[in-house]
Scaffold this active site. Sequence first.
Site, PDB file in Angstrom:
ATOM      1  N   CYS A  42     -22.705 -25.019  -7.847  1.00  0.00           N
ATOM      2  CA  CYS A  42     -21.221 -24.434  -8.051  1.00  0.00           C
ATOM      3  C   CYS A  42     -21.256 -23.024  -8.111  1.00  0.00           C
ATOM      4  O   CYS A  42     -20.367 -22.083  -7.998  1.00  0.00           O
ATOM      5  CB  CYS A  42     -20.588 -24.920  -9.113  1.00  0.00           C
ATOM      6  SG  CYS A  42     -21.388 -24.941 -10.736  1.00  0.00           S
ATOM      7  N   ALA A  43     -22.660 -22.200  -8.072  1.00  0.00           N
ATOM      8  CA  ALA A  43     -22.686 -20.882  -8.092  1.00  0.00           C
ATOM      9  C   ALA A  43     -23.658 -20.156  -7.225  1.00  0.00           C
ATOM     10  O   ALA A  43     -24.032 -19.232  -7.320  1.00  0.00           O
ATOM     11  CB  ALA A  43     -23.108 -20.351  -9.420  1.00  0.00           C
TER      12      ALA A  43
END
Length: 142
Positions: A42-43
């Site tokens: 997610c990053a």
Amino acid sequence: MLGDPVDRLDHLICLGFDEIEPQPLLIGLDQAGVSVHSGSSCASEGLEPSPVLAAMGVDDQRSMRVSLSWSTTAADIDRFLQAAPEVLDRLHFIRRGQAAGLTLAQIGQVLAIRDRGQAPCQHVTDLLDTRLAVIDRQLAEL
């Protein structure tokens, strides 16, 4: 393996490695035909440390993410399971060589001998003897 051993997504694994940064490991695995990533999914596009890994207490500079998808085959998993220990062994060998005072060029010579299936013991002994002679000269100059 990092994270909760039970409460986790089955297709994502976060692995941590002492003394090895993820970038050389990712490159070595890529050269072996294995695609993995560092950081959290997610990053993955950001430059900031992952808040997910931080919440897990994971050092994002010492972790790697392995993701399985619908297209992942048993052969892909086997390739990873074969390549990962080989790449880690090579990276640890490089670290130990640097700690012993060898240059990357010298370590490369030893690895080339090892990769050819030959025992590099005499070559390593000669390199270390040369390195010790340099250290002895430097100490004598002090």
